[in-house]
Scaffold this active site. Structure first.
Site, mmCIF file in Angstrom:
data_model
loop_
_atom_site.group_PDB
_atom_site.id
_atom_site.type_symbol
_atom_site.label_atom_id
_atom_site.label_comp_id
_atom_site.label_asym_id
_atom_site.label_seq_id
_atom_site.Cartn_x
_atom_site.Cartn_y
_atom_site.Cartn_z
ATOM 1 N N ARG A 256 0.854 -1.192 0.000
ATOM 2 C CA ARG A 256 0.000 0.000 0.000
ATOM 3 C C ARG A 256 0.887 1.238 0.000
ATOM 4 N NH1 ARG A 256 -4.225 -1.338 -2.034
ATOM 5 N NH2 ARG A 256 -5.180 0.614 -1.366
ATOM 6 N N ILE A 257 0.477 2.230 -0.766
ATOM 7 C CA ILE A 257 1.202 3.504 -0.762
ATOM 8 C C ILE A 257 0.853 4.238 0.526
ATOM 9 C CG2 ILE A 257 1.237 5.780 -1.864
ATOM 10 C CD1 ILE A 257 1.179 4.317 -4.544
ATOM 11 N N ASN B 77 12.321 -0.067 4.303
ATOM 12 C CA ASN B 77 11.588 -0.783 3.261
ATOM 13 C C ASN B 77 12.573 -1.575 2.424
ATOM 14 O OD1 ASN B 77 9.384 -1.430 1.442
ATOM 15 N ND2 ASN B 77 10.244 0.064 0.006
ATOM 16 N N HIS C 103 13.021 -3.067 -1.440
ATOM 17 C CA HIS C 103 12.476 -2.874 -2.784
ATOM 18 C C HIS C 103 13.276 -3.730 -3.764
ATOM 19 C CE1 HIS C 103 10.360 -0.874 -6.010
ATOM 20 N NE2 HIS C 103 11.515 -0.740 -6.627
ATOM 21 N N LEU D 194 7.877 7.719 -2.642
ATOM 22 C CA LEU D 194 7.809 6.272 -2.846
ATOM 23 C C LEU D 194 9.159 5.694 -3.289
ATOM 24 C CD1 LEU D 194 5.899 3.738 -3.112
ATOM 25 C CD2 LEU D 194 5.733 4.332 -5.536
ATOM 26 N N ASP D 195 9.607 4.648 -2.595
ATOM 27 C CA ASP D 195 10.837 3.933 -2.952
ATOM 28 C C ASP D 195 12.039 4.877 -3.072
ATOM 29 O OD1 ASP D 195 9.375 1.561 -2.967
ATOM 30 O OD2 ASP D 195 8.844 1.785 -5.081
HETATM 31 C C1 GAR Z 1 9.588 -8.839 -2.268
HETATM 32 O O1 GAR Z 1 10.249 -9.151 -3.476
HETATM 33 C C2 GAR Z 1 9.727 -7.365 -1.967
HETATM 34 O O2 GAR Z 1 10.971 -6.809 -2.325
HETATM 35 C C3 GAR Z 1 8.634 -6.791 -2.835
HETATM 36 O O3 GAR Z 1 7.559 -7.687 -2.701
HETATM 37 C C4 GAR Z 1 8.071 -8.993 -2.433
HETATM 38 C C5 GAR Z 1 7.411 -9.516 -1.170
HETATM 39 O O4 GAR Z 1 7.729 -10.859 -0.953
HETATM 40 N N1 GAR Z 1 8.273 -5.481 -2.410
HETATM 41 C C6 GAR Z 1 7.790 -4.559 -3.217
HETATM 42 O O5 GAR Z 1 7.604 -4.735 -4.408
HETATM 43 C C7 GAR Z 1 7.475 -3.246 -2.544
HETATM 44 N N2 GAR Z 1 6.980 -2.286 -3.497
HETATM 45 P P1 GAR Z 1 7.529 -11.500 0.488
HETATM 46 O O6 GAR Z 1 6.090 -11.204 0.922
HETATM 47 O O7 GAR Z 1 7.733 -12.964 0.245
HETATM 48 O O8 GAR Z 1 8.538 -10.904 1.403
#
Ligand code: GAR
Length: 195
Positions: free
Chosen positions: A91-92, A107, A109, A144-145
Site C-alpha cells: 500500500r502507498i 523498506n 524494494h 515512494l521507494d
Molecule cells: C519482495 O520481493 C519485496 O521486495 C517486494 O515484494 C516482495 C514480497 O515478498 N516489495 C515490493 O515490491 C514493494 N513495493 P515477500 O512477501 O515474500 O517478502
C-alpha cells in the site's frame, strides 16, 4: 532490546527472514506482524513463529488513506515499536504516516534504486537490457521507494531470464540483505550493507 514491527501484504518471506534473524545476541525482537490483508499467508507463518499478528483490511476504507492509516497507527503504536520494517507491504503510504515514523521505518524494494521505483521492477530491468539487477533496503521518506539507502545486493541477469526467474534470484538476496541491514540499523550504524 529494540522492538521491531513488520508490515506485510502477502507471503511474508522477507518477514520470516527478518524474524528468524532476531534471536540470541541480536539486539532486536519482532513484536508485531501487521498486514493490510487479513488473508495474507504471512500472518499464519508469523503466528506459527509465536509473533503477535494483526490485520487492518484496507478495502472497507474505500480509498480513504488517512482513515486506513489511522487504524494502522493504532495497532502499531499499541506494540510500541522502535523500528518498523516494510516487507512486501503493497500500500502507498501518505506523508502523514511516513512522517510519524521518520528515521525508524525501513523498506525493501526489488531493484537497484534509484532504478525502477514502483512495480514490475524485474521486467523493467530485462526490458532495459541491464546486465544486473538486485534489491535495496532504504529508510522510508514521503517519496515512494526513495530515501537514504542502507544496503544493496546485486545479482547477474542471465541469458534466458524472465521476470519470474530473475525475481526468484533477487528474492534469495533479499533474504540475506534485509536481516543484515536491520541488525546494523538497530545497532545505530547507518553504513550501507553491500552484498
Ligand atoms: C519482495 O520481493 C519485496 O521486495 C517486494 O515484494 C516482495 C514480497 O515478498 N516489495 C515490493 O515490491 C514493494 N513495493 P515477500 O512477501 O515474500 O517478502
Amino acid at each position: 532490546m529494540k522492538r521491531v514491527a513488520i508490515l506485510i501484504s502477502g507471503g511474508g518471506s522477507n518477514m520470516i527472514a527478518l524474524a528468524r534473524s532476531m534471536e540470541g545476541d541480536h539486539p532486536a525482537r519482532p513484536v508485531l506482524v501487521l498486514s493490510n490483508d487479513p488473508a495474507a499467508p504471512g500472518l499464519d507463518r508469523a503466528a506459527a513463529l509465536g509473533i503477535p499478528v494483526a490485520a487492518v483490511d484496507h478495502r472497507p476504507f474505500k480509498g480513504d488513506r488517512a482513515a486506513f492509516e489511522a487504524a494502522l497507527v493504532k495497532k502499531l503504536d499499541a506494540a510500541a515499536p522502535d523500528v518498523i520494517c516494510l516487507a512486501g507491504f503493497m500500500r502507498i503510504l501518505t506523508a502523514g504516516f511516513t512522517g510519524r515514523y521518520a528515521g525508524r521505518m525501513l523498506n525493501i524494494h526489488p531493484s537497484l534504486l534509484p532504478k525502477y521505483p514502483g512495480l514490475q521492477t524485474h521486467q523493467r530491468a530485462l526490458d532495459a537490457g541491464d546486465a544486473e539487477a538486485g534489491c535495496t533496503v532504504h529508510e522510508v521518506t514521503s517519496v515512494l521507494d526513495d530515501g537514504p539507502i542502507l544496503g544493496q545486493a546485486r545479482v547477474p541477469i542471465l541469458p534466458g531470464d524472465d521476470a519470474e526467474s530473475l525475481a526468484a534470484r533477487v528474492l534469495v538476496q533479499e533474504h540475506a540483505l534485509y536481516p543484515a541491514v536491520l541488525r546494523r540499523y538497530v545497532s545505530g550504524d547507518r553504513t550501507p550493507v553491500l552484498l
